[in-house]
Scaffold this active site. Structure first.
Site, short mmCIF file in Angstrom:
data_model
loop_
_atom_site.label_atom_id
_atom_site.label_comp_id
_atom_site.label_asym_id
_atom_site.label_seq_id
_atom_site.Cartn_x
_atom_site.Cartn_y
_atom_site.Cartn_z
N CYS A 69 0.82 -1.21 0.00
CA CYS A 69 0.00 0.00 0.00
C CYS A 69 0.85 1.26 0.00
O CYS A 69 0.34 2.36 -0.24
CB CYS A 69 -0.95 -0.01 1.20
N LYS A 116 0.69 3.32 -3.27
CA LYS A 116 -0.54 3.98 -3.72
C LYS A 116 -0.28 5.44 -4.07
O LYS A 116 0.67 6.06 -3.56
CB LYS A 116 -1.62 3.90 -2.63
N ASP A 137 -16.55 4.75 -0.45
CA ASP A 137 -16.77 3.64 0.47
C ASP A 137 -15.69 2.59 0.27
O ASP A 137 -14.94 2.60 -0.72
CB ASP A 137 -18.15 3.03 0.25
N ASP A 138 -15.63 1.63 1.21
CA ASP A 138 -14.64 0.57 1.09
C ASP A 138 -14.95 -0.38 -0.05
O ASP A 138 -14.04 -1.03 -0.59
CB ASP A 138 -14.56 -0.22 2.40
N ASP A 164 -10.58 -6.55 -17.86
CA ASP A 164 -9.53 -6.41 -18.86
C ASP A 164 -8.51 -5.40 -18.36
O ASP A 164 -8.85 -4.49 -17.60
CB ASP A 164 -10.10 -5.92 -20.20
N ASP A 174 -16.68 -6.89 -23.87
CA ASP A 174 -17.05 -8.24 -23.41
C ASP A 174 -18.52 -8.30 -23.01
O ASP A 174 -19.20 -9.29 -23.24
CB ASP A 174 -16.16 -8.67 -22.24
N GLY A 176 -12.16 1.91 -7.37
CA GLY A 176 -10.94 1.46 -8.00
C GLY A 176 -9.76 1.54 -7.07
O GLY A 176 -9.90 1.75 -5.86
N HIS A 177 -8.58 1.41 -7.66
CA HIS A 177 -7.34 1.41 -6.88
C HIS A 177 -6.24 1.99 -7.75
O HIS A 177 -6.24 1.82 -8.97
CB HIS A 177 -6.98 -0.02 -6.46
N ASP A 212 -16.10 -10.88 -29.17
CA ASP A 212 -15.31 -9.74 -29.66
C ASP A 212 -13.91 -10.22 -30.02
O ASP A 212 -13.33 -11.08 -29.36
CB ASP A 212 -15.26 -8.60 -28.64
#
Length: 752
Positions: A407, A410, A437-438, A455, A478, A528-529, A616
């Site tokens: 972490c 980040k 939120d988490d 993807d 997809d 997201g991250h 696809d």
């Protein structure tokens, strides 16, 4: 850790001559720690010295244009293809249509000029600039004149050097397609002699050249209005013309007026002897965009070329806090005017001579200038940076040499929160908890199934906003292939190490691009991250909903179905060629346009025409995904006509030259599943069967009777190259290992 993290953003707006020279010099001597960015609406920029020769037919378009995308790659610069419509000097931002503002630390403007359109009715005329609009119209005009036996009159308004060169080029360019006598060329000028403001000896030499080419020069003819069938003088005289071309005095871009920068009476940016905008030491302007405060300079390409080295030095000096050098323009310089049929007039110090040898001399000078960009190596590794050529801090802070993992890698909370706050608004009635939120919480509609996919891509383009759009479309494809409705997405972002301000800028551009496409498909970014890494990457996990009856699977084709491909192949090969510096800019532009075309409407059309299967075409290439489609309890095969496969322009050339994706060797194993390999292995389409696609099209198995109507509907919806490329057939058990057969005539080889 990266050896040279970036701390400053230097943005070049416009691909003019001076900026092209800056990029070329930067490639030879980069300033590490600075992210160089070029913003231009075109991936090629015209060299003004060769434009008359292009109009006359002596050069093709590529010979007269600098490939800006390749030049940026050589310089290690980021290329953003976009039109600038404003800058805010105080906020240090650049405005472009339909995308977030771009921040800068140091800015240079080299956007050129266009002919003045102050004459009433100017919208009826054809300006020589921008060249990308003039050139196709000129080609069309030549074809139209050649196709008719009627007389045709062309008038060039503007008696400067550019107007004279254009008139002579047009006169010569029309001789070849139609012969002499049927087309009349008129040069209209307010002055008594042409070229205006040239010495008498030069005017006399040009007069002989125009007479020789049959050009009618109308002196003392100030144009008061342009009409549908000619031009009218201020005293009422009228000259009937079929086409009017403008090569009048230079006009500044309209958006200059709203920048707050100091401008001259014509609207151009005032600069000091160091090429800096007045009262803004972090903004430079060059070429036609600039008005030299110390001494007015004519709008001539020679000055822009000579400003290039001075601008290169001063941009670096400004970034490194070193002394700037003044730009000292020459008072006299050699002028070489192109005279249509491989002749030129040379002018200097009041003396002028004309002849064919002068054109040959000019041709050698121009070609040598273009070679400095065309022959530039793309390999940056062997260019060592001295200690003077590295920026190591921003605002007194530098990045720690040791970077943490886990972490600790980040992106910081402030950069993240500021980037998220600037994103376009989003809303979903199904999202109960999202960003902040988490974890995301979504409501699943009654009677719907949850459809999920993921993807991740390394950046195939330099522009993070464009990359965000491509990544989102690639991931959503997809869901479209399953005939599901997108609902939410989460991102995994990897950003190269840079100063916090630059990291925030990249994160905003990247996520804004993704959100642009997510919003267009009613899909909400739910979280997201982020993390630091060696290169820019973006992954998306996407969720959608569909009823059981609505879903279309990858397998389930039936014998007799026709196979429909919605978009052309060749993306992987063209991106590989671009990385090698071998791709034509037009190929890359077409590939990007293809990638940015959503598969959503195509999936709906295929489903409406009772598609039994949908998939696809992505990393495994056409053949790899076709083999997946053919998987069935009952052995199935396919007959494919390679001649019907839609291909991107340049794809065959790439395959023939061996400019192929690094994934090609693994994908090529699927070629062993083709029953009749031998006749096709020397054909470029053989390799393109397994070319990996990013944001490729859809492959659907549709009942044969529905095929023609389905293709027509796809083409009407904008999938102009959609085609039936083969049929599904029953397969004898002994042929299970080679279920694909190539049929049809071998296509003609692509040239060029």
């Amino acid at each position: 850790m990266q050896q040279y993290p970036n701390y400053q953003d230097l943005v070049l707006v416009g691909g003019g001559h001076a900026h092209a020279i800056v990029l070329q010099m930067w490639a030879m001597r980069p300033l590490r720690g600075v992210r160089l960015i070029l913003v231009s609406p075109q991936s090629q920029t015209a060299y003004s010295g060769m434009l008359p020769g292009m109009v006359a037919g002596h050069y093709d378009r590529d010979e007269t244009h600098i490939d800006l995308a390749r030049l940026c790659r050589a310089a290690g610069a980021r290329f953003i293809r976009a039109r600038v419509e404003g800058i805010d000097p105080e906020l240090r931002t650049i405005a472009m249509p339909d995308r977030p503002e771009l921040e800068f630390d140091l800015l240079s403007i080299d956007v050129g000029s266009t002919p003045s359109t102050a004459i009433p009715g100017a919208e009826l005329a054809l300006p020589i600039k921008p060249v990308e609009k003039f050139w196709p119209r000129w080609q069309q005009l030549r074809r139209e004149i050649a196709a008719t036996e009627k007389p045709f009159a062309i008038g060039i308004v503007g008696g400067g050097a550019g107007g004279c060169e254009l008139a002579m080029a047009v006169a010569h360019g029309l001789r070849e397609p139609i012969g002499t006598g049927r087309a009349a060329v008129h040069l209209v000028t307010r002055g008594e002699q042409v070229p205006e403001q040239f010495p008498p000896m030069a005017q006399a030499a040009v007069a002989k050249e125009t007479q020789r080419l049959g050009i009618q020069v109308h002196g003392n003819w100030p144009v008061a209005a342009i009409e549908a069938n000619g031009v009218r003088a201020s005293d009422g005289r009228f000259l009937p013309l079929d086409q009017v071309m403008l090569c009048t005095g230079a006009s500044a871009p309209a958006w200059f007026a709203d920048t707050g920068l100091a401008l001259d009476e014509a609207g151009f940016i005032r600069v000091d002897e160091y090429l800096r905008a007045a009262n803004h030491e972090y903004i430079f302007a060059v070429g036609d965009a600039a008005s030299f405060s110390h001494r007015p300079l004519p709008k001539a390409g020679v000055y822009a070329v000579r400003q290039g080295p001075a601008l290169f030095h001063n941009l670096r000096a400004a970034l490194c806090d070193r002394p700037l050098k003044p730009f000292r323009p020459q008072r006299e310089f050699l002028r070489l005017l192109s005279c249509g049929d491989r002749r030129a007039v040379a002018v200097r110090n009041g003396v002028a001579i004309a002849g064919g040898a002068l054109w040959q001399w000019k041709d050698r000078i121009d070609r040598k200038f273009m070679e400095r960009f065309r022959d530039l190596s793309l390999q940056m590794e062997d260019r060592r940076a001295s200690e003077r050529d590295v920026i190591r801090e921003r605002d007194g802070q530098h990045l720690a040499p040791m970077r943490c993992n886990g972490c600790g890698a980040k992106v910081g909370a402030d950069a993240l929160s500021r980037a998220l706050a600037a994103l376009p608004a989003q809303h979903s009635p199904l999202l109960r908890r999202g960003i902040g939120d988490d974890a995301a919480v979504m409501e699943v509609p009654a009677g719907q199934l949850l459809v999920q996919s993921t993807d991740q891509l390394r950046a195939p383009v330099d522009d993070p906003w464009l990359f965000g759009r491509i990544s989102a479309l690639h991931a959503l494809s997809d869901l479209f292939a399953m005939h599901a409705r997108p609902a939410s997405a989460q991102t995994l972002v990897t950003l190269p190490l840079a100063a916090e301000a630059l990291t925030r800028r990249d994160l905003l551009q990247l996520l804004a691009g993704a959100v642009t496409e997510l919003n267009r498909h009613d899909c909400t970014l739910a979280g997201g991250h982020t993390s630091e890494g060696a290169e820019l990457q973006l992954g998306l996990a996407v969720n959608g909903f569909a009823s059981e009856a609505q879903l279309v699977a990858k397998t389930g084709a039936k014998a007799g179905d026709c196979l429909i491909l919605t978009k052309p192949l060749g993306i992987g090969a063209i991106l590989a060629a671009e990385g090698l510096g071998r791709a034509h800019p037009g190929w890359v532009d077409a590939a990007l346009d293809t990638m940015l075309q959503s598969n959503a409407a195509a999936a709906e059309i295929l489903a409406q025409h009772e598609a039994h299967t949908l998939t696809d075409i992505t990393g495994f290439g056409f053949l790899g995904h076709l083999l997946e489609t053919l998987q069935s309890d009952t052995p199935l095969g396919a007959s494919i006509d390679p001649g019907q496969l839609p291909l991107l322009s340049g794809a065959e050339t790439c395959a023939r030259e061996g400019w192929l994706s690094s994934l090609q060797p693994q994908n090529a194993r699927a070629l062993d599943r083709v029953a009749n390999r031998a006749p096709w292995q020397d054909d470029p389409r053989w390799q393109l069967l397994v070319d990996p696609q990013t944001c490729g099209g859809l492959l659907g198995a549709v009942p044969m009777e529905q095929g023609p109507d389905c293709v027509l509907a796809l083409q009407q919806a904008g999938y102009t190259e959609a085609a039936i490329v083969g049929t599904v057939m029953e397969l004898p058990p002994e042929s299970a290992g080679t279920p694909v057969r190539l049929d049809g005539k071998k296509p003609q080889k692509e040239t060029g």
